[in-house]
Design an enzyme around this catalytic site. Structure first.
Site, mmCIF file in Angstrom:
data_model
loop_
_atom_site.group_PDB
_atom_site.id
_atom_site.type_symbol
_atom_site.label_atom_id
_atom_site.label_comp_id
_atom_site.label_asym_id
_atom_site.label_seq_id
_atom_site.Cartn_x
_atom_site.Cartn_y
_atom_site.Cartn_z
ATOM 1 N N THR A 23 0.807 -1.222 0.000
ATOM 2 C CA THR A 23 0.000 0.000 0.000
ATOM 3 C C THR A 23 0.843 1.276 0.000
ATOM 4 O O THR A 23 1.946 1.300 0.565
ATOM 5 C CB THR A 23 -0.906 0.019 1.251
ATOM 6 O OG1 THR A 23 -1.424 1.333 1.448
ATOM 7 C CG2 THR A 23 -0.158 -0.389 2.520
ATOM 8 N N GLU B 200 0.261 3.595 1.849
ATOM 9 C CA GLU B 200 0.389 4.015 3.250
ATOM 10 C C GLU B 200 1.804 3.757 3.780
ATOM 11 O O GLU B 200 2.212 4.342 4.784
ATOM 12 C CB GLU B 200 -0.621 3.267 4.121
ATOM 13 C CG GLU B 200 -2.035 3.794 4.027
ATOM 14 C CD GLU B 200 -2.179 5.209 4.555
ATOM 15 O OE1 GLU B 200 -1.941 5.415 5.749
ATOM 16 O OE2 GLU B 200 -2.518 6.101 3.768
ATOM 17 N N TYR C 131 -1.658 0.114 10.988
ATOM 18 C CA TYR C 131 -1.940 -0.564 9.708
ATOM 19 C C TYR C 131 -0.699 -0.542 8.819
ATOM 20 O O TYR C 131 -0.263 -1.572 8.290
ATOM 21 C CB TYR C 131 -3.116 0.144 9.019
ATOM 22 C CG TYR C 131 -3.309 -0.232 7.554
ATOM 23 C CD1 TYR C 131 -3.962 -1.403 7.196
ATOM 24 C CD2 TYR C 131 -2.844 0.597 6.526
ATOM 25 C CE1 TYR C 131 -4.140 -1.750 5.850
ATOM 26 C CE2 TYR C 131 -3.020 0.276 5.195
ATOM 27 C CZ TYR C 131 -3.669 -0.908 4.860
ATOM 28 O OH TYR C 131 -3.833 -1.232 3.538
ATOM 29 N N LYS D 84 1.765 -3.523 7.473
ATOM 30 C CA LYS D 84 1.966 -3.740 6.032
ATOM 31 C C LYS D 84 3.451 -3.618 5.650
ATOM 32 O O LYS D 84 3.877 -4.167 4.642
ATOM 33 C CB LYS D 84 1.124 -2.739 5.227
ATOM 34 C CG LYS D 84 -0.383 -3.046 5.240
ATOM 35 C CD LYS D 84 -0.744 -4.100 4.193
ATOM 36 C CE LYS D 84 -2.244 -4.292 4.080
ATOM 37 N NZ LYS D 84 -2.632 -5.258 3.056
HETATM 38 P P1 NDP Z 1 -11.685 -4.393 2.058
HETATM 39 O O1 NDP Z 1 -11.665 -3.870 3.445
HETATM 40 O O2 NDP Z 1 -12.821 -4.050 1.148
HETATM 41 O O3 NDP Z 1 -11.591 -5.998 2.116
HETATM 42 C C1 NDP Z 1 -10.766 -6.643 3.039
HETATM 43 C C2 NDP Z 1 -11.009 -8.129 2.945
HETATM 44 O O4 NDP Z 1 -10.187 -8.802 3.906
HETATM 45 C C3 NDP Z 1 -12.456 -8.552 3.275
HETATM 46 O O5 NDP Z 1 -12.804 -9.633 2.445
HETATM 47 C C4 NDP Z 1 -12.336 -9.016 4.724
HETATM 48 O O6 NDP Z 1 -13.337 -9.933 5.098
HETATM 49 C C5 NDP Z 1 -10.985 -9.711 4.659
HETATM 50 N N1 NDP Z 1 -10.374 -9.931 5.971
HETATM 51 C C6 NDP Z 1 -10.244 -9.061 6.994
HETATM 52 N N2 NDP Z 1 -9.645 -9.660 8.042
HETATM 53 C C7 NDP Z 1 -9.393 -10.940 7.662
HETATM 54 C C8 NDP Z 1 -8.818 -12.062 8.313
HETATM 55 N N3 NDP Z 1 -8.362 -11.986 9.573
HETATM 56 N N4 NDP Z 1 -8.736 -13.214 7.632
HETATM 57 C C9 NDP Z 1 -9.197 -13.314 6.367
HETATM 58 N N5 NDP Z 1 -9.764 -12.288 5.692
HETATM 59 C C10 NDP Z 1 -9.852 -11.116 6.350
HETATM 60 O O7 NDP Z 1 -10.295 -3.974 1.389
HETATM 61 P P2 NDP Z 1 -9.946 -3.664 -0.150
HETATM 62 O O8 NDP Z 1 -10.606 -4.668 -1.006
HETATM 63 O O9 NDP Z 1 -10.126 -2.227 -0.394
HETATM 64 O O10 NDP Z 1 -8.365 -3.902 -0.145
HETATM 65 C C11 NDP Z 1 -7.796 -5.171 -0.463
HETATM 66 C C12 NDP Z 1 -6.385 -5.239 0.078
HETATM 67 O O11 NDP Z 1 -5.599 -4.224 -0.540
HETATM 68 C C13 NDP Z 1 -6.241 -5.010 1.563
HETATM 69 O O12 NDP Z 1 -5.172 -5.816 2.010
HETATM 70 C C14 NDP Z 1 -5.866 -3.551 1.700
HETATM 71 O O13 NDP Z 1 -5.150 -3.332 2.887
HETATM 72 C C15 NDP Z 1 -5.020 -3.383 0.461
HETATM 73 N N6 NDP Z 1 -5.001 -2.061 -0.136
HETATM 74 C C16 NDP Z 1 -6.167 -1.435 -0.468
HETATM 75 C C17 NDP Z 1 -6.146 -0.236 -1.110
HETATM 76 C C18 NDP Z 1 -7.407 0.503 -1.485
HETATM 77 O O14 NDP Z 1 -7.322 1.693 -1.770
HETATM 78 N N7 NDP Z 1 -8.545 -0.172 -1.556
HETATM 79 C C19 NDP Z 1 -4.864 0.416 -1.476
HETATM 80 C C20 NDP Z 1 -3.699 -0.359 -1.120
HETATM 81 C C21 NDP Z 1 -3.789 -1.549 -0.485
HETATM 82 P P3 NDP Z 1 -14.802 -9.441 5.628
HETATM 83 O O15 NDP Z 1 -15.593 -9.120 4.387
HETATM 84 O O16 NDP Z 1 -15.275 -10.631 6.366
HETATM 85 O O17 NDP Z 1 -14.561 -8.237 6.479
HETATM 86 P P1 GDR Z 2 -6.862 5.744 3.650
HETATM 87 O O1 GDR Z 2 -8.372 5.892 3.183
HETATM 88 O O2 GDR Z 2 -6.666 6.021 5.077
HETATM 89 O O3 GDR Z 2 -6.045 6.561 2.677
HETATM 90 O O4 GDR Z 2 -6.619 4.188 3.422
HETATM 91 P P2 GDR Z 2 -9.608 6.687 3.818
HETATM 92 O O5 GDR Z 2 -10.580 6.815 2.709
HETATM 93 O O6 GDR Z 2 -10.075 6.063 5.082
HETATM 94 O O7 GDR Z 2 -8.975 8.109 4.185
HETATM 95 C C1 GDR Z 2 -8.407 8.951 3.198
HETATM 96 C C2 GDR Z 2 -8.082 10.286 3.823
HETATM 97 O O8 GDR Z 2 -9.298 10.997 4.083
HETATM 98 C C3 GDR Z 2 -9.215 11.587 5.368
HETATM 99 N N1 GDR Z 2 -10.566 11.770 5.918
HETATM 100 C C4 GDR Z 2 -11.409 10.786 6.271
HETATM 101 N N2 GDR Z 2 -11.294 9.436 6.185
HETATM 102 C C5 GDR Z 2 -12.353 8.694 6.599
HETATM 103 N N3 GDR Z 2 -12.297 7.350 6.485
HETATM 104 N N4 GDR Z 2 -13.478 9.262 7.124
HETATM 105 C C6 GDR Z 2 -13.625 10.604 7.237
HETATM 106 O O9 GDR Z 2 -14.638 11.084 7.703
HETATM 107 C C7 GDR Z 2 -12.553 11.409 6.778
HETATM 108 N N5 GDR Z 2 -12.347 12.742 6.704
HETATM 109 C C8 GDR Z 2 -11.150 12.943 6.183
HETATM 110 C C9 GDR Z 2 -8.378 10.615 6.182
HETATM 111 O O10 GDR Z 2 -7.854 11.256 7.345
HETATM 112 C C10 GDR Z 2 -7.340 10.189 5.165
HETATM 113 O O11 GDR Z 2 -6.258 11.073 5.162
HETATM 114 C C11 GDR Z 2 -7.107 3.504 2.266
HETATM 115 C C12 GDR Z 2 -7.392 2.056 2.657
HETATM 116 O O12 GDR Z 2 -8.030 1.427 1.586
HETATM 117 C C13 GDR Z 2 -6.107 1.329 2.982
HETATM 118 O O13 GDR Z 2 -6.388 -0.047 3.165
HETATM 119 C C14 GDR Z 2 -5.139 1.498 1.817
HETATM 120 O O14 GDR Z 2 -3.917 0.858 2.107
HETATM 121 C C15 GDR Z 2 -4.898 2.989 1.524
HETATM 122 O O15 GDR Z 2 -6.153 3.582 1.230
HETATM 123 C C16 GDR Z 2 -3.989 3.190 0.339
#
Ligand code: NDP
Ligand code: GDR
Length: 371
Positions: free
Chosen positions: A133, A135, A157, A161
């Site tokens: 990520t 992050e 987090y 990672k």
């Molecule tokens: P989501 O939160 O939508 O999905 C996370 C998934 O992980 C869900 O299926 C959840 O299951 C499962 N999960 C959580 N805990 C466990 C566990 N202990 N064992 C098995 N499965 C588990 O995330 P995204 O699809 O957005 O992201 C996918 C991956 O990519 C994650 O690893 C995230 O950290 C990473 N990532 C995401 C980014 C983004 O912008 N979306 C950017 C960079 C990295 P359940 O449905 O039961 O909660």
């Molecule tokens: P992020 O995503 O932390 O970048 O992680 P999120 O959408 O939660 O926050 C993005 C930015 O917005 C600011 N923010 C808020 N965020 C949330 N959730 N709720 C609010 O009300 C709000 N107001 C402002 C946050 O402070 C932050 O700076 C996501 C996840 O998908 C991770 O798993 C992944 O690794 C990174 O993106 C890349």
């Protein structure tokens, strides 16, 4: 015979899009699903077939990334050609509340997978993708961020990672495994979790336009993110596992936007022009004009407010990725721009809000609060 893939996190946003993509490509797809007291398969129900039907290519298995024996047994049974480790406690803010659990799942989860593959003698067969990520970059060292930019994680987090990133690199170097990190910047979609900021915003836009919600409360409006569409990003995950040599790649759009500007663009989709006044915790977004004939939100009404409860103990201020290497080596480029992404998300949330409104008019109340 098509390839066999195992996806952890299949019930999440990326898991759903990736499963769809791999099934289209002729893969047999196995997904790891956690047991939960309510069904959590909404995002993949359209892919599911009764396992008794012939030619089923989509299978779900109960399991958890914190359970090594479960992972070994599953990998032994499935004998996957590719494993995509997308499972994670993926909410940065929540990781401050559950740091130990986050470390166990997000940090050690991939170690358990790598070890399982090794123990089972599948090192030369199974290719592994680790969901790393942006992050990891955390406190800004340089922009745009590349594969060579130093890491400085800013949350439990991101620290978890960081371990996952390096253990993936280490197993690749130590045991010659085909294991790689996709350093993905934020990617969103209509099926993004409701508590991530983009979906929280687009959902509120739809509900405010339809009179189902009064205000949108947000945290830090000044942070900047490089937002892409999840559909584009799962394509990159697949490409990373199809190369001659395993390598790590940044996947990003190369454009960064403030949360405040995302809010403005999202409200503009329903004809509402916002003007922001005040500073820091006092800042509010007021309706400057309302152009849409169907939505009547009073001019001058404050509909966006800052609530410090959404501030994080330590923040990542600016993410901006350079996807040059992915373009050169994978031939990958994003197709969706931010406007298209926001339009798709708002349209989808408007559909959901209309159903909610219809139910409400019929006497049902859902009382759903997301933050
Ligand atoms: P989501 O939160 O939508 O999905 C996370 C998934 O992980 C869900 O299926 C959840 O299951 C499962 N999960 C959580 N805990 C466990 C566990 N202990 N064992 C098995 N499965 C588990 O995330 P995204 O699809 O957005 O992201 C996918 C991956 O990519 C994650 O690893 C995230 O950290 C990473 N990532 C995401 C980014 C983004 O912008 N979306 C950017 C960079 C990295 P359940 O449905 O039961 O909660
Ligand atoms: P992020 O995503 O932390 O970048 O992680 P999120 O959408 O939660 O926050 C993005 C930015 O917005 C600011 N923010 C808020 N965020 C949330 N959730 N709720 C609010 O009300 C709000 N107001 C402002 C946050 O402070 C932050 O700076 C996501 C996840 O998908 C991770 O798993 C992944 O690794 C990174 O993106 C890349």
């Amino acid at each position: 015979m098509g390839k066999v893939a195992l996806i952890t996190g299949i019930t999440g946003q990326d898991g759903a899009y990736l499963a769809e993509l791999l099934l289209e490509k002729g893969y047999t797809v196995h997904g790891l699903k956690r047991r939960s007291s309510l069904l959590n398969t909404n995002r993949i129900d359209h892919l599911y077939r009764d396992p008794h039907e012939p030619d089923t290519k989509f299978f779900l298995h109960y399991g958890d990334l914190t359970d090594a024996t479960n992972l070994i047994r599953l990998i032994q049974t499935i004998q996957p050609d590719e494993i995509y480790n997308l499972g994670a406690m993926s909410h940065v803010h929540v990781s401050f509340d559950t740091p130990e659990y986050t470390a166990n799942t997000d940090g050690l989860g991939i170690l358990r997978i790598l070890e399982a593959v090794r123990i089972l003698g599948l090192t030369n067969k199974t290719r592994i993708y680790q969901a790393s990520t942006s992050e990891l970059y955390g406190l800004v060292q340089e922009t745009p961020q590349t594969e060579k930019t130093p890491f400085y994680p800013r949350s439990p987090y991101a620290v978890a990672k960081l371990y996952a990133y390096w253990i993936t690199v280490n197993y690749r170097e130590a045991y010659g495994m085909y294991a790689c990190n996709g350093i993905l910047f934020n990617h969103e979609s209509p099926i993004r979790g409701e508590t991530f900021v983009t979906r929280k915003i687009t959902r509120a836009v739809a509900r405010i336009a339809l009179g189902l919600q009064d205000q949108l409360y947000l945290g830090n409006l000044n942070v900047q993110r490089d937002w892409g569409h999840a559909k584009d990003y799962v394509e990159a995950m697949w490409l990373m596992l199809q190369q001659k040599e395993p390598e790590d790649f940044v996947i990003a759009t190369g454009v960064t936007t403030k949360v405040r500007d995302f809010v403005g663009l999202a409200f503009a989709q329903v004809g509402i022009d916002l003007v922001f006044k005040g500073e820091n915790e006092e800042e509010k977004g007021f309706v400057k004009a309302c152009h849409h004939p169907d939505f009547q939100v009073p001019i001058g009404k404050p509909i966006v407010s800052v609530d410090p409860r959404y501030f994080r103990p330590s923040e990542v201020d600016l993410l901006l990725g350079d996807p040059y290497k992915a373009k050169q080596k994978l031939g990958w480029a994003h197709k969706y721009n931010l406007q298209e992404l926001i339009r798709e998300m708002v349209d989808s949330d408007l559909k959901e809000a209309k159903v909610e409104k219809y139910l409400q008019n019929g006497g049902y109340r859902t009382h759903k609060q997301y933050d």
